[in-house]
Write an enzyme that holds these catalytic residues in place. Structure first.
Site, PDB file in Angstrom:
ATOM      1  N   GLU A 107     -80.821 -16.572  85.373  1.00 47.47           N
ATOM      2  CA  GLU A 107     -80.360 -16.771  84.136  1.00 47.47           C
ATOM      3  C   GLU A 107     -80.891 -17.853  83.293  1.00 47.47           C
ATOM      4  O   GLU A 107     -80.690 -18.875  83.500  1.00 47.47           O
ATOM      5  CB  GLU A 107     -78.744 -17.058  84.098  1.00 47.47           C
ATOM      6  CG  GLU A 107     -78.136 -17.123  82.929  1.00 47.47           C
ATOM      7  CD  GLU A 107     -76.635 -17.283  82.647  1.00 47.47           C
ATOM      8  OE1 GLU A 107     -76.221 -17.701  81.614  1.00 47.47           O
ATOM      9  OE2 GLU A 107     -76.041 -17.428  83.667  1.00 47.47           O
ATOM     10  N   LYS A 237     -61.599 -14.902  99.690  1.00 45.22           N
ATOM     11  CA  LYS A 237     -62.683 -14.439  98.619  1.00 45.22           C
ATOM     12  C   LYS A 237     -61.839 -13.588  97.610  1.00 45.22           C
ATOM     13  O   LYS A 237     -62.546 -12.953  96.978  1.00 45.22           O
ATOM     14  CB  LYS A 237     -63.459 -13.520  99.318  1.00 45.22           C
ATOM     15  CG  LYS A 237     -64.375 -14.332 100.384  1.00 45.22           C
ATOM     16  CD  LYS A 237     -65.320 -13.597 101.040  1.00 45.22           C
ATOM     17  CE  LYS A 237     -65.970 -14.238 102.252  1.00 45.22           C
ATOM     18  NZ  LYS A 237     -67.015 -13.683 102.910  1.00 45.22           N
ATOM     19  N   ASP A 311     -71.786 -19.053 101.758  1.00 47.38           N
ATOM     20  CA  ASP A 311     -71.296 -17.915 101.336  1.00 47.38           C
ATOM     21  C   ASP A 311     -70.845 -17.558 100.153  1.00 47.38           C
ATOM     22  O   ASP A 311     -69.880 -18.052  99.562  1.00 47.38           O
ATOM     23  CB  ASP A 311     -70.033 -17.387 102.343  1.00 47.38           C
ATOM     24  CG  ASP A 311     -69.470 -16.215 102.265  1.00 47.38           C
ATOM     25  OD1 ASP A 311     -69.853 -15.379 101.523  1.00 47.38           O
ATOM     26  OD2 ASP A 311     -68.904 -15.812 103.404  1.00 47.38           O
ATOM     27  N   HIS A 402     -79.733 -19.328  74.466  1.00 44.24           N
ATOM     28  CA  HIS A 402     -79.988 -17.995  75.289  1.00 44.24           C
ATOM     29  C   HIS A 402     -81.118 -17.352  74.589  1.00 44.24           C
ATOM     30  O   HIS A 402     -81.914 -16.611  75.349  1.00 44.24           O
ATOM     31  CB  HIS A 402     -78.826 -17.445  75.245  1.00 44.24           C
ATOM     32  CG  HIS A 402     -77.766 -17.604  76.626  1.00 44.24           C
ATOM     33  ND1 HIS A 402     -77.038 -19.037  76.297  1.00 44.24           N
ATOM     34  CD2 HIS A 402     -77.402 -17.507  77.770  1.00 44.24           C
ATOM     35  CE1 HIS A 402     -76.374 -19.063  77.550  1.00 44.24           C
ATOM     36  NE2 HIS A 402     -76.697 -18.082  78.264  1.00 44.24           N
TER      37      HIS A 402
END
Length: 410
Positions: A107, A237, A311, A402
């Site tokens: 990004e 998670k 993770d 951006h």
């Protein structure tokens, strides 16, 4: 009817070649599945069946022999560009001094934004970080004939905590059972077995330890009971209120007081406007039903997680953040972020792989005794990004940034 072909007379990508009769199972080698021949066989398999050349996927410097326990059916790598932000000045209990932070992302503007926030906070004297709690859970649920059974068993658990802890800790060198929290509903007792896990993230460790503990309980409890090893109360998670209140992983705070003139100089915004925007945003989040008020903590955490071998799915929990700010009487700006469920490791999992280990070493965070240091660096990085984005939104630089840095289209 003939099989479809592309302009070169070949089967389209994703379709098997015409007349293919070979076994469609992914090649495996029972004796050496990470050896050169097994890897090459899978690469041929992919090329033959998809038409992909694997020009980049099949090019890597790591040793496949290091990958057992990290990936199955290995055939290549996904290369994610890593940008460098910093220096990040941290005044922590465990992380002290300047750090250059590796951020793996695709990004545009992300690294530039975090870098800008780090520059501001360094000139303000650095970010203070504090680890408030450290615990990882497995959450078995116990089922009984009635609520009376729940009540009796709850008292029995308290009376036998030492024996239960001994059974759990026999399965691990670094895990320690520190408490069992209990939450009852109907004829079920939902529990949270809370552990410290050393430098490992600890989900697998706590699962194995809790299974051993539950086996001991089943064998020694005088009454009848049934249990599931995970009653979904650990919300593994997944972001949840219980983990934000009671901690999962590391609970760490990053905070700083920014002089008003410094914010105006570097961010082009006054602190009163920054604070007003924060109040308006908090109300918007409340109306939307969010369970935290961070701006984009997932950006920095994900980029750091990829770079350092964490993770990545734990971003679901780890990125939930409590943001707090205060406009001080003299116009200065106090800002803090609390990350109550930050799951990081400096040992085990993907942290020992080649590039991930190098990024951890870059931070001075690889190996034993470094996990709390890494947690503080992550929290400080998050705060830098929160302040940078918050300022960009107020001065209407967000879209422009951006547009200038985030466009990479053919």
């Amino acid at each position: 009817m003939s099989a479809p072909q592309d302009s070169n007379g070949q089967p389209p990508t994703g379709q098997p070649p015409t007349g293919q009769t070979a076994d469609d199972r992914i090649p495996r080698d029972r004796d050496d599945d990470y050896g050169a021949e097994a890897v090459a066989a899978r690469q041929r398999f992919v090329r033959e069946r998809t038409g992909s050349t694997l020009e980049h996927v099949a090019s890597y410097s790591l040793d496949p022999a290091t990958l057992p326990g990290n990936v199955e059916n290995f055939f290549g790598v996904a290369q994610v560009p890593i940008g460098l932000a910093g220096p990040l000045l941290v005044n922590g209990e465990h992380a002290q001094g300047d750090f250059y932070v590796p951020l793996a992302t695709t990004e545009g503007t992300l690294v530039a934004s975090y870098n800008r926030g780090m520059k501001l906070m360094r000139e303000a004297g650095g970010i203070t970080t504090t680890v408030l709690d450290d615990r990882m859970q497995r959450a078995p649920v116990f089922l009984f004939e009635s609520a009376r059974g729940v009540k009796e068993f709850s008292g029995w658990l308290d009376a036998h905590l030492d024996e239960i802890a001994a059974a759990a800790e026999a399965t691990t060198r670094s895990g320690r059972l520190i408490e069992i929290q209990k939450f009852s509903a109907a004829r079920m007792l939902y529990t949270r077995f809370n552990y410290t896990t050393g430098d490992a993230a600890g989900q697998n460790m706590t699962g194995k330890a809790t299974f051993a503990a539950c086996a001991w309980i089943k064998q020694n409890y005088p009454g009848e009971l049934h249990f599931y090893l995970e009653g979904q109360f650990a919300t593994d998670k997944k972001s949840s209120t219980v983990n934000m209140l009671h901690t999962r992983g590391k609970r760490v705070v990053a905070e700083i007081t920014l002089p008003a003139a410094l914010v105006e100089e570097h961010m082009g915004v006054s602190t009163d406007k920054l604070w007003k925007a924060r109040l308006v945003g908090n109300l918007g989040g409340f109306m939307a039903g969010v369970n935290n008020n961070g701006l984009h903590s997932a950006n920095g955490i994900t980029a750091l997680f990829i770079a350092t071998g964490q993770d990545v799915a734990n971003v679901a929990e780890s990125s939930a953040a409590y943001g707090f700010s205060e406009l001080l009487p003299n116009g200065d700006y106090y800002a803090a972020v609390t990350i109550p469920a930050l799951i990081v490791a400096t040992y085990g999992g993907g942290t020992g792989l080649a590039t991930q280990r190098e990024c951890l070493e870059l931070l001075g965070c690889y190996g034993a005794g470094k996990v709390l240091k890494l947690a503080e660096i992550v929290a400080a990085t998050v705060l830098a990004g929160e302040l940078s984005l918050g300022s960009a939104v107020v001065v209407e630089e967000w879209v422009q940034a951006h547009d200038e840095l985030g466009r990479n289209r053919p």
